[in-house]
Design a protein around this motif. Structure first.
Motif, PDB file in Angstrom:
ATOM      1  N   ASN A 142      18.681 -12.670  22.659  1.00 51.12           N
ATOM      2  CA  ASN A 142      19.872 -12.256  23.385  1.00 51.12           C
ATOM      3  C   ASN A 142      20.794 -13.453  23.521  1.00 51.12           C
ATOM      4  OD1 ASN A 142      19.170 -13.705  25.999  1.00 51.12           O
ATOM      5  ND2 ASN A 142      17.427 -12.322  25.796  1.00 51.12           N
ATOM      6  N   LEU A 143      22.061 -13.170  23.733  1.00 55.24           N
ATOM      7  CA  LEU A 143      23.055 -14.201  24.029  1.00 55.24           C
ATOM      8  C   LEU A 143      23.668 -13.862  25.369  1.00 55.24           C
ATOM      9  CD1 LEU A 143      24.963 -16.573  23.436  1.00 55.24           C
ATOM     10  CD2 LEU A 143      26.356 -15.001  22.064  1.00 55.24           C
ATOM     11  N   ASN A 144      23.385 -14.690  26.372  1.00 55.86           N
ATOM     12  CA  ASN A 144      23.950 -14.493  27.706  1.00 55.86           C
ATOM     13  C   ASN A 144      25.164 -15.402  27.855  1.00 55.86           C
ATOM     14  OD1 ASN A 144      23.636 -13.568  30.708  1.00 55.86           O
ATOM     15  ND2 ASN A 144      23.924 -15.792  30.769  1.00 55.86           N
ATOM     16  N   ILE A 145      26.305 -14.794  28.139  1.00 57.34           N
ATOM     17  CA  ILE A 145      27.532 -15.548  28.367  1.00 57.34           C
ATOM     18  C   ILE A 145      27.793 -15.612  29.865  1.00 57.34           C
ATOM     19  CG2 ILE A 145      30.002 -15.713  27.926  1.00 57.34           C
ATOM     20  CD1 ILE A 145      28.419 -16.039  25.408  1.00 57.34           C
ATOM     21  N   SER A 146      27.741 -16.814  30.417  1.00 55.61           N
ATOM     22  CA  SER A 146      28.002 -17.020  31.842  1.00 55.61           C
ATOM     23  C   SER A 146      29.516 -17.048  32.042  1.00 55.61           C
ATOM     24  CB  SER A 146      27.360 -18.338  32.305  1.00 55.61           C
ATOM     25  OG  SER A 146      27.600 -18.558  33.681  1.00 55.61           O
ATOM     26  N   LEU A 147      30.093 -15.867  32.264  1.00 53.80           N
ATOM     27  CA  LEU A 147      31.550 -15.730  32.365  1.00 53.80           C
ATOM     28  C   LEU A 147      32.023 -15.871  33.808  1.00 53.80           C
ATOM     29  CD1 LEU A 147      34.173 -15.157  30.839  1.00 53.80           C
ATOM     30  CD2 LEU A 147      33.761 -12.716  31.193  1.00 53.80           C
ATOM     31  N   ASN A 148      31.408 -15.109  34.707  1.00 56.84           N
ATOM     32  CA  ASN A 148      31.581 -15.248  36.161  1.00 56.84           C
ATOM     33  C   ASN A 148      32.906 -14.753  36.730  1.00 56.84           C
ATOM     34  OD1 ASN A 148      29.003 -16.645  36.845  1.00 56.84           O
ATOM     35  ND2 ASN A 148      29.827 -18.123  35.383  1.00 56.84           N
ATOM     36  N   TYR A 155      39.144 -17.961  37.259  1.00 58.60           N
ATOM     37  CA  TYR A 155      38.222 -18.514  36.269  1.00 58.60           C
ATOM     38  C   TYR A 155      38.413 -20.021  36.149  1.00 58.60           C
ATOM     39  CZ  TYR A 155      35.981 -19.266  31.708  1.00 58.60           C
ATOM     40  OH  TYR A 155      35.185 -19.718  30.672  1.00 58.60           O
ATOM     41  N   LYS A 156      39.649 -20.456  36.073  1.00 55.39           N
ATOM     42  CA  LYS A 156      39.940 -21.886  35.985  1.00 55.39           C
ATOM     43  C   LYS A 156      39.417 -22.614  37.213  1.00 55.39           C
ATOM     44  CE  LYS A 156      42.014 -25.636  34.427  1.00 55.39           C
ATOM     45  NZ  LYS A 156      41.534 -26.362  33.223  1.00 55.39           N
ATOM     46  N   GLN A 157      39.551 -21.985  38.374  1.00 59.50           N
ATOM     47  CA  GLN A 157      39.085 -22.600  39.612  1.00 59.50           C
ATOM     48  C   GLN A 157      37.561 -22.688  39.653  1.00 59.50           C
ATOM     49  OE1 GLN A 157      40.364 -20.472  43.109  1.00 59.50           O
ATOM     50  NE2 GLN A 157      39.492 -21.954  44.533  1.00 59.50           N
ATOM     51  N   VAL A 158      36.888 -21.608  39.237  1.00 63.74           N
ATOM     52  CA  VAL A 158      35.425 -21.557  39.315  1.00 63.74           C
ATOM     53  C   VAL A 158      34.770 -22.380  38.212  1.00 63.74           C
ATOM     54  CG1 VAL A 158      33.418 -20.030  39.075  1.00 63.74           C
ATOM     55  CG2 VAL A 158      35.366 -19.323  40.473  1.00 63.74           C
ATOM     56  N   MET A 159      35.251 -22.207  36.986  1.00 63.89           N
ATOM     57  CA  MET A 159      34.599 -22.801  35.821  1.00 63.89           C
ATOM     58  C   MET A 159      35.210 -24.123  35.373  1.00 63.89           C
ATOM     59  SD  MET A 159      32.251 -20.458  34.946  1.00 63.89           S
ATOM     60  CE  MET A 159      31.874 -20.641  33.204  1.00 63.89           C
ATOM     61  N   GLY A 160      36.495 -24.331  35.686  1.00 61.88           N
ATOM     62  CA  GLY A 160      37.175 -25.527  35.225  1.00 61.88           C
ATOM     63  C   GLY A 160      37.480 -25.496  33.745  1.00 61.88           C
ATOM     64  N   LEU A 161      37.603 -24.286  33.177  1.00 54.95           N
ATOM     65  CA  LEU A 161      37.812 -24.112  31.739  1.00 54.95           C
ATOM     66  C   LEU A 161      39.026 -23.217  31.483  1.00 54.95           C
ATOM     67  CD1 LEU A 161      34.110 -23.371  30.719  1.00 54.95           C
ATOM     68  CD2 LEU A 161      35.352 -25.497  30.282  1.00 54.95           C
TER      69      LEU A 161
END
Length: 307
Positions: A142-148, A155-161
């Motif tokens: 499986n491929l799990n993508i941690s998107l959140n 997203y920018k705030q949580v992941m910094g990406l």
């Protein structure tokens, strides 16, 4: 459509965990690990507040040597061919930042042809070149993508990406999945916060990527290495499947489990001892044979996560 079985209650997950441990004990996993994980490069490009990585400044950037990687894989050839197991070359890191990762997957395919490969990623560097190479790897479970997150600013705030870059990668991956070129399951995950945003994320993911699964993960403190406040769920009085796995960080130190971000002084070194001998050390083996509740193990009694 996404697999609705992923959207289950905490109580159901706990029952699944206990049943899984019962199955492990009834098979040959007292003697052999169901999963061996090793962190090839302790490096991540995200800054998630639910992950210990930003605080691990003492080992961030450490690179496991090629020699040790080959030694770990060679050790695992000692597992009988009829015993299925997983190999997970990753850790508290973004594995696709390691330029060697596809060579490592190919090494595992060649030397451990029956081993399954679970893969986790934040998806930010799974560009077209990497995705096309990934679909050529065998035995991906499986491929799990941690998107959140599904909102660009959040997203920018949580992941910094950059959100747009990750979404471009997911769009291409979804196209490959729909065209049956990516044979492995893909799951988008979110570390939940208990708010309505959890359900909004699930609905958004199902609408935008119907060929993927989607799931919520419990928030945890990684044995005190992440400040999260009160956990979402109490520590369950059940055994843990982590007792049947082994995790090695980039410096070669063997962790208590995958959540043990900072191995304790005196931790064994994978470079100096066979991995299967470490797995069968008296203390580790005793947990697998006798312990019925994580509340009876000091480290486990502080962990609410089901991994």
């Amino acid at each position: 459509m996404a697999d609705k079985s992923e959207l289950v209650t905490v109580e159901h997950r706990q029952r699944q965990q206990k049943q899984f441990v019962d199955w492990l004990r009834a098979n040959r996993y007292i003697d052999y690990p169901i999963q061996v994980g090793f962190e090839t490069l302790a490096l991540c490009n995200a800054t998630c507040d639910f992950c210990p990585y930003p605080g691990l400044t003492d080992r961030n950037g450490q690179r496991m040597s090629d020699k040790l990687i080959e030694k770990i894989v060679d050790d695992l050839t000692g597992i009988p061919p009829e015993v299925w197991f997983e190999v997970n070359p990753g850790g508290i890191s973004e594995r696709f930042l390691d330029s060697r990762i596809f060579d490592i997957y190919e090494l595992i395919n060649r030397k451990l042809p029956r081993a399954g490969l679970p893969i986790n990623s934040n998806g930010s560097v799974l560009n077209e070149r990497n995705l096309l190479r990934l679909i050529g790897i065998k035995n991906i479970m499986n491929l799990n993508i941690s998107l959140n997150e599904f909102r660009a600013a959040r997203y920018k705030q949580v992941m910094g990406l950059p959100f747009d870059r990750t979404i471009r990668n997911l769009d291409l991956l979804h196209e490959l999945k729909v065209a049956n070129r990516a044979a492995f399951p893909v799951v988008l995950s979110r570390v939940g916060d208990g708010t309505e945003d959890d359900q909004r994320f699930l609905a958004w993911a199902q609408e935008h990527y119907p060929a993927f699964g989607v799931t919520l993960l419990a928030r945890g403190d990684f044995l005190g290495n992440v400040k999260t406040g009160a956990p979402l769920v109490p520590v369950p009085s059940i055994p843990c499947s982590q007792w049947f796995k082994i995790r090695i960080w980039a410096d070669g130190k063997v962790a208590f489990c995958c959540l043990d971000a900072r191995p304790q002084p005196g931790s064994e070194d994978a470079a100096s001892r066979n991995i299967l001998d470490i797995y069968n050390s008296p203390a580790r083996r005793a947990m697998r044979v006798d312990v019925v509740s994580r509340l009876d193990v000091d480290v486990c009694s502080r962990c609410n996560m089901l991994v």
